[in-house]
Design an enzyme around this catalytic site. Structure first.
Site, mmCIF file in Angstrom:
data_model
loop_
_atom_site.group_PDB
_atom_site.id
_atom_site.type_symbol
_atom_site.label_atom_id
_atom_site.label_comp_id
_atom_site.label_asym_id
_atom_site.label_seq_id
_atom_site.Cartn_x
_atom_site.Cartn_y
_atom_site.Cartn_z
ATOM 1 N N LYS A 1 -0.998 14.489 -9.926
ATOM 2 C CA LYS A 1 0.082 13.824 -10.652
ATOM 3 C C LYS A 1 1.275 14.768 -10.859
ATOM 4 C CE LYS A 1 0.112 10.175 -12.308
ATOM 5 N NZ LYS A 1 0.656 8.896 -11.789
ATOM 6 N N THR B 1 -6.546 6.907 -10.966
ATOM 7 C CA THR B 1 -6.596 7.417 -12.339
ATOM 8 C C THR B 1 -8.006 7.751 -12.825
ATOM 9 O OG1 THR B 1 -6.692 5.162 -13.215
ATOM 10 C CG2 THR B 1 -4.503 6.153 -12.985
ATOM 11 N N ASP C 1 0.864 -1.184 0.000
ATOM 12 C CA ASP C 1 0.000 0.000 0.000
ATOM 13 C C ASP C 1 0.899 1.232 0.000
ATOM 14 O OD1 ASP C 1 -1.690 2.111 0.504
ATOM 15 O OD2 ASP C 1 -2.729 1.166 2.174
ATOM 16 N N ALA D 1 -1.779 4.341 -8.919
ATOM 17 C CA ALA D 1 -2.305 5.706 -8.909
ATOM 18 C C ALA D 1 -3.822 5.655 -8.882
ATOM 19 C CB ALA D 1 -1.836 6.480 -10.142
ATOM 20 N N TRP E 1 -4.164 9.058 -22.872
ATOM 21 C CA TRP E 1 -5.279 8.378 -23.527
ATOM 22 C C TRP E 1 -4.996 6.873 -23.587
ATOM 23 C CZ3 TRP E 1 -7.912 11.560 -27.960
ATOM 24 C CH2 TRP E 1 -8.147 12.866 -27.518
ATOM 25 N N THR F 1 1.315 11.679 -16.635
ATOM 26 C CA THR F 1 0.191 11.899 -17.544
ATOM 27 C C THR F 1 0.280 13.225 -18.291
ATOM 28 O OG1 THR F 1 -2.226 12.254 -17.589
ATOM 29 C CG2 THR F 1 -1.092 12.852 -15.585
ATOM 30 N N ASP F 2 -0.366 13.277 -19.445
ATOM 31 C CA ASP F 2 -0.514 14.523 -20.197
ATOM 32 C C ASP F 2 -1.338 15.552 -19.434
ATOM 33 O OD1 ASP F 2 -2.580 12.419 -20.852
ATOM 34 O OD2 ASP F 2 -3.598 14.168 -21.677
ATOM 35 N N TYR G 1 -6.905 15.356 -10.711
ATOM 36 C CA TYR G 1 -6.034 14.267 -11.154
ATOM 37 C C TYR G 1 -4.712 14.828 -11.679
ATOM 38 C CZ TYR G 1 -4.127 10.555 -14.083
ATOM 39 O OH TYR G 1 -3.284 9.641 -14.655
#
Length: 281
Positions: free
Chosen positions: A129, A61, A35, A59, A150, A100-101, A125
């Site tokens: 991140k 997401t 965890d 994560a 994506w 992530t983008d 989100y």
């Protein structure tokens, strides 16, 4: 033999990595066994296993859920990643952290490359991140932050799975957003890239690992149905017409500048990766 630990090994990307990494010993880490929000447990697991590389996939997401459960988003994505980064640094493990983008606000008129500074994520989100990225940079110098976008894979859930589920013959047409553009990317493509990068210890910093080419969600949906041979009418709509709890960036395109600078591989074209994936499932 190189040992590679994978947090979130039962998630969409983690599942693909666990089954496809070659010539390494894989140490799958699940929420039950590691965890990431428990710093003592994370330290203990990394100390006991001593992996050469840890690919951090764990994560929260679910982008819209992050808006309503913000405490969990920050705890898992930011605090959890801090715990992983500190433990990796303590025990000499190279950290490859998946990002992530959505760390970008999407206002640029070209694809974002690795040297562009995120100007402010639009949703929780993305913000959490970005905080995770900053934690990795601060606490584990021997790192590679790999941004994807994506993403879809066998495990799901993903846009591909949603589209195929909705095209069940009960709807005359589907409205799909046509004013957001990005790089549809398969977990198979990312896993293939990481299979190379885990053997390149000299590479540190930030790298983009999305498929080549761009599409809107509308383009993406049409390609899914065309390849699968599904008769489903699709109509384009705007983000304003399709409101979601979390605001999405209009431009999610990522340029693979670092891959080019290092003379590494090219990512596959998104249409080719999608065709390969849909023919497999």
């Amino acid at each position: 033999m190189l040992t590679v630990a994978i947090t979130g090994s039962e998630g969409m990307l983690g599942t693909t990595l666990t089954s496809t990494l070659k010539d390494v010993e894989v140490i799958p880490l699940t929420r039950e066994t590691c965890d990431i929000t428990d710093p003592t447990l994370v330290d203990q697991v990394i100390r006991n296993t001593r992996p050469d590389v840890l690919i951090h996939c764990a994560a929260m997401t679910a982008v819209d859920l992050c808006e309503s459960e913000q405490f969990s988003a920050w705890k898992i994505n930011a605090f959890g990643t801090t715990n992983v980064a500190r433990a990796c640094n303590t025990y000499g493990t190279k950290l490859i952290s998946i990002s992530t983008d959505y760390v970008f606000d999407g206002t640029l008129d070209r694809p974002y490359h690795e040297y562009d500074e995120p100007a402010g994520a639009l949703n929780i989100y993305g913000k959490s991140k970005w905080a995770a990225e900053q934690a990795v940079r601060a606490h584990c110098p021997n790192h590679l932050i790999a941004r994807v976008s994506w993403l879809y894979g066998e495990q799901g859930p993903s846009f591909v799975h949603t589209m195929l589920r909705l095209a069940d013959g009960t709807r005359d047409c589907l409205k799909v957003v046509n004013d957001q553009v990005g790089n549809p990317t398969s977990t198979d493509s990312v896993a293939s890239a990481l299979n190379v990068l885990i053997h390149r210890p000299e590479l540190v910093g930030t790298i983009h690992l999305t498929c080549e080419g761009e599409a809107t969600w509308y383009d993406f949906a049409k390609a899914i149905f065309r390849i699968k041979g599904v008769e489903q009418k699709v109509l384009p709509c705007s983000s304003e017409e399709y409101k979601t709890p979390a605001k999405r960036p209009k431009n999610s395109r990522l340029e693979k500048l670092v891959l080019k600078e290092c003379g590494l591989f090219e990512m596959p074209k998104w249409e080719d990766a999608l065709y390969k994936f849909l023919k497999k499932i």
